[in-house]
Design a protein around this motif. Structure first.
Motif, PDB file in Angstrom:
ATOM      1  N   LYS A   1      60.588  45.766 -15.916  1.00 37.07           N
ATOM      2  CA  LYS A   1      60.088  47.160 -15.891  1.00 37.07           C
ATOM      3  C   LYS A   1      60.726  47.904 -14.705  1.00 37.07           C
ATOM      4  O   LYS A   1      61.245  49.015 -14.841  1.00 37.07           O
ATOM      5  CB  LYS A   1      58.555  47.143 -15.747  1.00 37.07           C
ATOM      6  CG  LYS A   1      57.907  48.512 -15.676  1.00 37.07           C
ATOM      7  CD  LYS A   1      56.387  48.340 -15.625  1.00 37.07           C
ATOM      8  CE  LYS A   1      55.671  49.647 -15.839  1.00 37.07           C
ATOM      9  NZ  LYS A   1      55.363  50.350 -14.615  1.00 37.07           N
ATOM     10  N   ALA A   2      60.692  47.235 -13.541  1.00 35.65           N
ATOM     11  CA  ALA A   2      61.294  47.852 -12.350  1.00 35.65           C
ATOM     12  C   ALA A   2      62.808  47.994 -12.525  1.00 35.65           C
ATOM     13  O   ALA A   2      63.412  48.978 -12.086  1.00 35.65           O
ATOM     14  CB  ALA A   2      60.976  46.999 -11.124  1.00 35.65           C
ATOM     15  N   ALA A   3      63.431  47.013 -13.185  1.00 33.94           N
ATOM     16  CA  ALA A   3      64.896  47.022 -13.321  1.00 33.94           C
ATOM     17  C   ALA A   3      65.383  48.211 -14.156  1.00 33.94           C
ATOM     18  O   ALA A   3      66.371  48.856 -13.801  1.00 33.94           O
ATOM     19  CB  ALA A   3      65.361  45.711 -13.961  1.00 33.94           C
ATOM     20  N   VAL A   4      64.705  48.481 -15.272  1.00 33.93           N
ATOM     21  CA  VAL A   4      65.192  49.614 -16.085  1.00 33.93           C
ATOM     22  C   VAL A   4      65.015  50.932 -15.340  1.00 33.93           C
ATOM     23  O   VAL A   4      65.838  51.838 -15.460  1.00 33.93           O
ATOM     24  CB  VAL A   4      64.567  49.666 -17.511  1.00 33.93           C
ATOM     25  CG1 VAL A   4      65.067  48.529 -18.368  1.00 33.93           C
ATOM     26  CG2 VAL A   4      63.050  49.698 -17.490  1.00 33.93           C
ATOM     27  N   GLU A   5      63.966  51.006 -14.541  1.00 34.09           N
ATOM     28  CA  GLU A   5      63.775  52.233 -13.750  1.00 34.09           C
ATOM     29  C   GLU A   5      64.886  52.355 -12.704  1.00 34.09           C
ATOM     30  O   GLU A   5      65.486  53.424 -12.534  1.00 34.09           O
ATOM     31  CB  GLU A   5      62.394  52.228 -13.080  1.00 34.09           C
ATOM     32  CG  GLU A   5      61.288  52.512 -14.088  1.00 34.09           C
ATOM     33  CD  GLU A   5      59.878  52.264 -13.541  1.00 34.09           C
ATOM     34  OE1 GLU A   5      59.734  52.022 -12.325  1.00 34.09           O
ATOM     35  OE2 GLU A   5      58.937  52.309 -14.359  1.00 34.09           O
ATOM     36  N   ALA A   6      65.187  51.248 -12.033  1.00 30.99           N
ATOM     37  CA  ALA A   6      66.234  51.282 -10.995  1.00 30.99           C
ATOM     38  C   ALA A   6      67.591  51.631 -11.608  1.00 30.99           C
ATOM     39  O   ALA A   6      68.338  52.460 -11.073  1.00 30.99           O
ATOM     40  CB  ALA A   6      66.308  49.927 -10.286  1.00 30.99           C
ATOM     41  N   GLY A   7      67.905  51.002 -12.736  1.00 31.79           N
ATOM     42  CA  GLY A   7      69.194  51.269 -13.379  1.00 31.79           C
ATOM     43  C   GLY A   7      69.324  52.719 -13.812  1.00 31.79           C
ATOM     44  O   GLY A   7      70.384  53.335 -13.669  1.00 31.79           O
TER      45      GLY A   7
END
Ligand SMILES: CC(=O)[C@@H](O)[C@H](O)COP(=O)(O)O
Length: 270
Positions: free
Chosen positions: A232-238
């Motif tokens: 979840k955090a990764a897609v936001e960061a990307g």
């Protein structure tokens, strides 16, 4: 403040607006309750499932389907495990009845070794399903020309693979995925399958992909609920990274601290 920070940064599947850039699968979890907790932790709004794989004999069937419906998410039926056009079309039609949706993630296995989609039959099956009123999300290889045929048939969403399903290898061919992004700026693009770690999702979003779909990386993690949070955090960061725009890459080192204004003793001694 940019849209992405204002939380108005949505994308769409055939016109249906979606906020979360993570789509999640419902197979291979250690238990139904871990599946439910993981899906909730992921923040995903779309869950995919296969009538064929989740048949009553393999722990699926009515009770499982109802459980998924009760999650209140958008359901994306898929045709995982289908090897022929007729099989995929029939399964898509059954899924439409059961889940009351005209969306279908079209998977058509072309080779058992790497579960690679059959590019030729995929195009043929897509045409049949579009003519039957489906909104098709084809799971395809990262072949630009196959993608063009699918777009020309009317696909508004494409799902090229990152790597073969269940391998966790990440994006094997970033160049090919990037070419598809540049070639089809208006098409919704989702990297599907083969992701293993959150950094793979970051990379897909940084390439400008609208979203990623994954299953094994979360379901088979040591702690699926925590891994769901990490994705979840990764897609936001990307997505933030893509929207922010990267600095120009340089071949030669360039000091980030200017030498002017160095302490007096350092200038004397250099
Ligand atoms: C669940 C599903 O649709 C899979 O067929 C999908 O392609 C995900 O692949 P991974 O399990 O490699 O994430």
């Amino acid at each position: 403040m940019s849209d992405v920070q204002n939380k108005q940064d949505t994308w769409n599947i055939y016109g249906t607006e979606i906020s979360s850039r993570l789509l999640i699968g419902s197979a291979l979890y250690p238990s139904p309750s871990i599946m439910e907790d993981s899906i909730k932790s992921s923040g995903a709004e779309v869950v995919t499932l296969s009538l064929r794989r989740q048949s009553p004999e393999s722990g699926g069937g009515n009770a499982f389907w109802q459980h998924i419906k009760d999650l209140g998410m958008k359901i994306l039926p898929n045709t995982a495990g289908c090897h022929s056009i007729q099989e995929a079309v029939t399964l898509a039609q059954m899924s439409r009845e059961i889940f009351e949706t005209d969306w279908v993630k079209l998977e058509l296995v072309g080779d058992e070794y790497n579960l690679q989609p059959d590019p030729i039959d995929l195009v043929k099956a897509t045409e049949i399903l579009i003519n039957d009123g489906f909104k098709v999300l084809p799971y395809c290889t990262d072949d630009l020309v196959i993608c063009r045929h699918l777009v020309e048939l009317g696909c508004e969403v494409l799902m090229p693979w990152g790597a073969p399903i269940g391998t966790g290898k990440g994006l094997l061919n970033p160049y090919a995925l990037s070419a598809i992004r540049h070639r089809f700026p208006q098409t919704t693009l989702i990297v599907d399958a083969g992701l293993g770690m959150p950094s793979h999702a970051v990379q897909a979003l940084e390439l400008g992909y609208d979203a990623v779909l994954l299953n094994s990386a979360v379901a088979q993690a040591q702690d699926p609920v925590l891994m769901a949070k990490a994705f979840k955090a990764a897609v936001e960061a990307g997505r933030y990274g893509y929207m922010a725009g990267s600095m120009p890459e340089k071949d030669v080192a360039n000091p980030s601290t200017p030498t002017l204004g160095m302490p007096f003793w350092h200038q004397e001694n250099s």
